[in-house]
Design an enzyme around this catalytic site. Structure first.
Site, PDB file in Angstrom:
ATOM      1  N   GLY A   1      45.856  47.468  44.831  1.00 29.02           N
ATOM      2  CA  GLY A   1      44.773  47.810  43.756  1.00 29.02           C
ATOM      3  C   GLY A   1      43.454  48.484  43.976  1.00 29.02           C
TER       4      GLY A   1
ATOM      5  CB  THR B   1      52.892  47.677  40.300  1.00 27.88           C
ATOM      6  OG1 THR B   1      52.745  46.552  41.253  1.00 27.88           O
ATOM      7  CG2 THR B   1      54.084  48.517  40.362  1.00 27.88           C
ATOM      8  N   GLY B   2      50.916  47.949  42.801  1.00 29.46           N
ATOM      9  CA  GLY B   2      50.543  48.262  44.005  1.00 29.46           C
ATOM     10  C   GLY B   2      49.085  47.999  44.520  1.00 29.46           C
TER      11      GLY B   2
ATOM     12  N   GLY C   1      41.345  43.049  40.470  1.00 23.94           N
ATOM     13  CA  GLY C   1      42.228  44.298  41.004  1.00 23.94           C
ATOM     14  C   GLY C   1      42.164  45.320  39.933  1.00 23.94           C
ATOM     15  CG  ASP C   2      45.600  47.888  40.078  1.00 17.92           C
ATOM     16  OD1 ASP C   2      45.730  46.948  40.808  1.00 17.92           O
ATOM     17  OD2 ASP C   2      46.397  48.491  39.308  1.00 17.92           O
TER      18      ASP C   2
ATOM     19  NE  ARG D   1      42.074  42.510  44.774  1.00 17.09           N
ATOM     20  CZ  ARG D   1      43.161  42.983  44.074  1.00 17.09           C
ATOM     21  NH1 ARG D   1      43.964  42.146  43.213  1.00 17.09           N
ATOM     22  NH2 ARG D   1      43.478  44.367  44.488  1.00 17.09           N
TER      23      ARG D   1
ATOM     24  CB  THR E   1      51.851  43.930  39.363  1.00 16.30           C
ATOM     25  OG1 THR E   1      50.594  43.295  40.042  1.00 16.30           O
ATOM     26  CG2 THR E   1      51.399  44.278  38.064  1.00 16.30           C
TER      27      THR E   1
HETATM   28  N1  ASP Z   1      48.029  46.068  41.789  1.00 16.35           N
HETATM   29  C1  ASP Z   1      47.838  44.627  41.696  1.00 16.35           C
HETATM   30  C2  ASP Z   1      46.462  44.346  42.375  1.00 16.35           C
HETATM   31  O1  ASP Z   1      46.015  44.952  43.260  1.00 16.35           O
HETATM   32  C3  ASP Z   1      48.991  44.064  42.744  1.00 16.35           C
HETATM   33  C4  ASP Z   1      50.266  44.446  42.368  1.00 16.35           C
HETATM   34  O2  ASP Z   1      50.662  45.525  41.689  1.00 16.35           O
HETATM   35  O3  ASP Z   1      50.967  43.678  42.887  1.00 16.35           O
HETATM   36  O4  ASP Z   1      46.187  43.174  41.883  1.00 16.35           O
END
Ligand code: ASP
Length: 293
Positions: free
Chosen positions: A213, A210-211, A189-190, A187, A159
């Protein structure tokens, strides 16, 4: 006051052959955002233009280059938040909008709602003549390849995000993503969830996360990091504590960047790498990908 800005290109196991492109992509994005702030532009303007560059850069999991879902196409989420009035604009699951961050900005400024998704988000974008692209335009050889290989989601994120403090003392944050690899169609995400993928409050801090979600949502990571600045002596320790809490409660991985109202910068992550760039106190651009500094 002196403006501040930091961007990230995702936290995860960024593959060796993508390191240089991550670093140069973050540097280009910070240059654009810094110039806007330096010339008296607002934090929201800087965030929009920095993130548009990151979305257009196919090395990042946002806009063109977003990971594909299980049905082989891109669905993107984005958010912006303004620290002065706590106004929010977010989009969830959009497909053919070239720059979801610009749609989020338009929602912040022009919609009575905070988050739009699906057909309504598309209609809103079309009414404003935002640029659309064919679904294939978003797909790269790399994303098609890793989708085919059904590579797992563990610690693989990408992200993009930006937080900024403008010369008027206003904080803002923005995050944009194609989500996780091989996610289920539909789906969310966060990223578009207020307090998870981003948060901005002039009384505490401005954060982009980021990470994983699904885990980030559970601890509302961005708002958590903002609130921790109230009890922590430094923004760096607030950032580290937020990531530690995420790990303790979910056994998962993420990263975040943040700025406080005085212009102090923070960054923490528990993934092997996280690309990020910022402007230091001497006005020089710094970029890193490893945990060291
Ligand atoms: N946080 C993002 C998600 O879960 C993914 C990412 O940060 O790369 O959609």
């Amino acid at each position: 006051m002196r403006p501040k800005i930091i961007v990230h290109g995702g936290a995860g196991e960024i593959v060796d052959e993508h390191i240089n492109a991550h670093i140069s992509g973050c540097q280009e994005a910070i240059e654009v955002g810094w110039e806007i702030l330096d010339q008296g532009g607002t934090s929201l303007m800087a965030i929009e233009h920095s993130i548009r560059l990151l979305e257009d850069n196919p090395v990042f999991d946002a806009g063109r280059g977003s990971y594909l879902n299980q049905d082989g196409f891109v669905e993107m989420d984005a958010i912006v938040m303004n620290g002065d009035d706590l106004n929010i604009g977010a989009v969830a699951g959009v497909r053919q909008i070239r720059n979801p961050i610009s749609l989020a900005i338009q929602i912040l400024h022009k919609s009575e709602h905070n988050i739009l998704g699906g057909q309504g988000a598309l209609q809103f974008a079309q009414d404003l003549d935002l640029e659309e692209c064919e679904l294939d335009w978003f797909i790269t050889d790399y994303t098609r390849d890793i989708c085919k290989k059904q590579i797992s989601n563990s610690k693989k994120f990408g992200t993009v995000g930006c937080v900024a403090l403008d010369s008027y003392g206003n904080l803002a944050s923005g995050t944009s993503t194609g989500g996780i690899k091989n996610k289920a169609t539909g789906r969310i995400g966060d990223t578009p969830l207020v307090g998870s993928g981003a948060y901005a409050d002039n009384l505490t801090a401005s954060v982009s996360a980021t990470g994983n979600g699904e885990a980030i949502m559970k601890v509302v990571l961005s708002k958590l990091a903002c609130d921790l600045t109230i009890t922590h002596d430094s923004i760096e320790s607030a950032a580290r504590e937020a990531i530690q809490i995420l790990y303790n409660r979910t056994n998962s991985h993420a990263g975040l960047i943040m700025i406080d109202p005085k212009g102090n910068l923070g960054c923490a992550f528990n993934t092997p790498r996280m690309s990020r760039a910022w402007v230091d106190n001497s006005g020089d651009i710094q970029a890193r990908i490893y945990p060291d500094n």
